[in-house]
Design a protein around this motif. Structure first.
Motif, PDB file in Angstrom:
ATOM      1  N   SER A 240      10.880  -2.511 -23.615  1.00 27.00           N
ATOM      2  CA  SER A 240       9.875  -3.168 -22.779  1.00 27.00           C
ATOM      3  C   SER A 240       9.870  -2.489 -21.415  1.00 27.00           C
ATOM      4  N   THR A 241       8.685  -2.266 -20.876  1.00 27.06           N
ATOM      5  CA  THR A 241       8.542  -1.540 -19.619  1.00 27.06           C
ATOM      6  C   THR A 241       7.896  -2.435 -18.571  1.00 27.06           C
ATOM      7  N   LEU A 242       8.535  -2.520 -17.414  1.00 26.67           N
ATOM      8  CA  LEU A 242       8.025  -3.319 -16.310  1.00 26.67           C
ATOM      9  C   LEU A 242       7.688  -2.410 -15.139  1.00 26.67           C
ATOM     10  N   THR A 243       6.600  -2.698 -14.446  1.00 28.86           N
ATOM     11  CA  THR A 243       6.270  -1.982 -13.215  1.00 28.86           C
ATOM     12  C   THR A 243       6.050  -3.006 -12.110  1.00 28.86           C
ATOM     13  N   ARG A 244       6.569  -2.706 -10.953  1.00 31.22           N
ATOM     14  CA  ARG A 244       6.408  -3.551  -9.778  1.00 31.22           C
ATOM     15  C   ARG A 244       5.969  -2.672  -8.622  1.00 31.22           C
ATOM     16  N   SER A 245       5.142  -3.193  -7.723  1.00 31.64           N
ATOM     17  CA  SER A 245       4.660  -2.388  -6.603  1.00 31.64           C
ATOM     18  C   SER A 245       4.644  -3.206  -5.322  1.00 31.64           C
ATOM     19  N   GLU A 246       4.750  -2.499  -4.226  1.00 30.18           N
ATOM     20  CA  GLU A 246       4.685  -3.120  -2.899  1.00 30.18           C
ATOM     21  C   GLU A 246       3.851  -2.211  -1.997  1.00 30.18           C
ATOM     22  N   THR A 247       2.835  -2.786  -1.375  1.00 27.50           N
ATOM     23  CA  THR A 247       1.975  -2.024  -0.469  1.00 27.50           C
ATOM     24  C   THR A 247       2.438  -2.223   0.967  1.00 27.50           C
ATOM     25  N   LEU A 248       2.710  -1.112   1.646  1.00 24.75           N
ATOM     26  CA  LEU A 248       3.166  -1.144   3.027  1.00 24.75           C
ATOM     27  C   LEU A 248       1.973  -1.288   3.972  1.00 24.75           C
ATOM     28  N   ARG A 249       2.251  -1.441   5.246  1.00 28.12           N
ATOM     29  CA  ARG A 249       1.162  -1.623   6.206  1.00 28.12           C
ATOM     30  C   ARG A 249       0.480  -0.316   6.554  1.00 28.12           C
ATOM     31  N   GLY A 250       1.118   0.778   6.233  1.00 25.20           N
ATOM     32  CA  GLY A 250       0.522   2.083   6.508  1.00 25.20           C
ATOM     33  C   GLY A 250       1.227   3.149   5.706  1.00 25.20           C
ATOM     34  N   PRO A 251       0.617   4.322   5.567  1.00 26.29           N
ATOM     35  CA  PRO A 251       1.238   5.393   4.779  1.00 26.29           C
ATOM     36  C   PRO A 251       2.496   5.915   5.448  1.00 26.29           C
ATOM     37  N   THR A 252       3.487   6.296   4.638  1.00 24.40           N
ATOM     38  CA  THR A 252       4.763   6.779   5.154  1.00 24.40           C
ATOM     39  C   THR A 252       5.322   7.861   4.257  1.00 24.40           C
ATOM     40  N   ASP A 253       6.162   8.701   4.834  1.00 27.57           N
ATOM     41  CA  ASP A 253       6.974   9.642   4.049  1.00 27.57           C
ATOM     42  C   ASP A 253       8.429   9.515   4.474  1.00 27.57           C
TER      43      ASP A 253
END
Length: 486
Positions: free
Chosen positions: A299-312
């Protein structure tokens, strides 16, 4: 759709395996399999000699070993493949400003936009001389397809394999495509093909005769309409010089399921660091961090979180990935982990989740340690097992991957044939040399050390003025479906 076959598709033949054979004289003409060598490894590329035994890409490595037990099994050397790919792409760039790379070994070229071909004869001449140039510069062979559209150019290169050139004349598309299986068309994968099969459609001709309305009913307006046009040979997609990446990601499959939660988090942080390295290499930043977890039961799970701005910032990506992991149940074991960044941009924003100076320094040290420890690219499978003292076999596999380059103070350049029981076996030879001798050393021999790959061709010819000296043919000749196999 064009009136002349001025879209070229190049596909290098068994690229990884052919590069290994060119670099290792003792393997020329013998079955070679490149991929992950662990219990869960898969085949990346198989030489044509190995394919005769039924070995093919994406096959489990364990199955490949059963089919071809005497083949050479090698860990990929992406540094070599990228350097060869750069040479090939440089040649393509001399043909046209519109070059669309699809991978390290495959690309479309718009010859008309480059002014290097305008009819069948000139396109065929450019294709032939391109193949000669690639062989002279890299020592490898590639297959070329020429047609009036991207779809047909790719089909032509497949028909030309191995080491050939094929032209599909505009106006012959319908007849050519009719008997081909539906999987030939772009966008038809296994699921779509199965859906069409249940509806009684197995060939391209079946799709053409079914009519657009029926395909739209089965597959939806966009997909059905596009498939109907392609069934008649219509494809007006342009060659795009820059394919803008939508995401950057890395992942690893582990030979042994990870059960230790601390080890899982450590691996996630390591992958986050590698992901940022790749992000920075592309001079991009990203706004959304994605975590991928494949558990013991597949079973494969994906989770994501969007930051307030782009970063490296490696610390920001690492912390976001760790937060995502907290929401995932890893009870029972983890077989694969991946970290990615999407929402790419060409700029960065000051870290809105500011880290303490000490934490940033720590993160920088960790990045350096990870970079030094990374021996192979993702997709090979992890050679190291659970934490704790390493056995001689584990140490050898990690330090001396099969097929990778080494240098000995006395014997010179060679490559690893295998390792285990505290020993590493090396064959000392170079591209262009005769097959070399084999010697065995202790895995901690101070005279033996990893090395960078050598060029496949020591002194490639100068093609800096090519193709300016190539006259275009204006004869209008060229037999339909012209094909050349040396």
């Amino acid at each position: 759709m064009r009136a002349a076959p001025t879209i070229l598709h190049l596909d290098m033949d068994a690229f990884y395996a052919s590069a290994e054979q060119a670099a290792k004289p003792s393997l020329r003409g013998k079955p070679v399999v490149v991929g992950g060598l662990g219990p869960r490894g898969v085949v990346a590329t198989a030489s044509y000699e190995a394919r005769r035994f039924g070995v093919h890409s994406a096959m489990p490595m364990a199955q490949a070993r059963r089919l071809a037990p005497n083949a050479a099994y090698l860990v990929p050397r992406f540094a070599l493949y990228r350097s060869v790919s750069d040479q090939v792409m440089e040649l393509l760039g001399r043909l046209s400003p519109l070059v669309e790379p699809l991978s390290l070994d495959e690309a479309f070229v718009d010859l008309e936009a480059g002014g290097t071909a305008d009819d069948t004869a000139s396109a065929l001449e450019i294709g032939r001389q391109l193949r000669e140039a690639i062989e002279a510069v890299t020592g490898l062979s590639g297959s070329v397809g020429l047609a009036g559209s991207k779809m047909l150019a790719k089909i032509a290169s497949e028909e030309a394999k191995p080491d050939g050139i094929r032209v599909i004349e505009p106006g012959t598309e319908r007849e050519l495509l009719a008997p081909m299986p539906v999987r030939t068309l772009p966008g038809v994968g296994p699921a779509t093909a199965d859906h069409l099969r249940r509806a009684g459609m197995t060939t391209v001709n079946d799709l053409a005769e079914a009519g657009e309305a029926e395909l739209v009913r089965l597959l939806g307006k966009a997909h059905g309409g596009s498939l109907h046009r392609m069934a008649f040979g219509y494809d007006d997609r342009p060659v795009v010089s820059e394919r803008d990446a939508k995401s950057v990601s890395v992942e690893d499959t582990f030979d042994i399921d990870l059960h230790d939660r601390v080890r899982v988090r450590t691996e996630v942080e390591r992958l986050a660091g590698r992901c940022v390295q790749r992000l920075r290499a592309a001079e991009r930043s990203g706004r959304t961090v994605v975590l991928k977890v494949r558990r013991y039961d597949f079973s494969t799970l994906t989770r994501s979180e969007t930051l307030r701005g782009p970063t490296d910032d490696p610390a920001v990506v690492r912390e976001a990935a760790a937060r995502l992991l907290e929401a995932v149940d890893t009870t029972g074991g983890v077989r694969l982990l991946g970290v990615g960044v999407t929402g790419l941009a060409d700029f960065t924003q000051e870290d809105l989740f500011a880290q303490a100076a000490g934490e940033r320094a720590e993160a920088g040290l960790a990045d350096g340690a990870e970079e030094g420890a990374q021996a192979t690219e993702e997709g090979q499978g992890r050679a190291d097992a659970e934490p704790g003292p390493e056995s001689a076999e584990q140490l050898a596999a990690r330090r001396w991957p099969a097929g990778h380059d080494v240098r000995h103070d006395t014997h010179g350049h060679g490559w690893v044939q295998g390792s285990g029981v505290g020993r590493v076996t090396v064959r000392f030879e170079e591209p262009g040399s005769e097959p070399g001798r084999v010697r065995t050393f202790r895995i901690d021999d101070p005279a033996l050390r990893p090395a960078e790959p050598l060029p496949l061709v020591r002194e490639p010819p100068d093609y800096s003025s090519w193709p300016a000296s190539l006259p275009k043919s204006r004869s209008g000749g060229g037999a339909p479906g012209a094909e050349s196999r040396p």
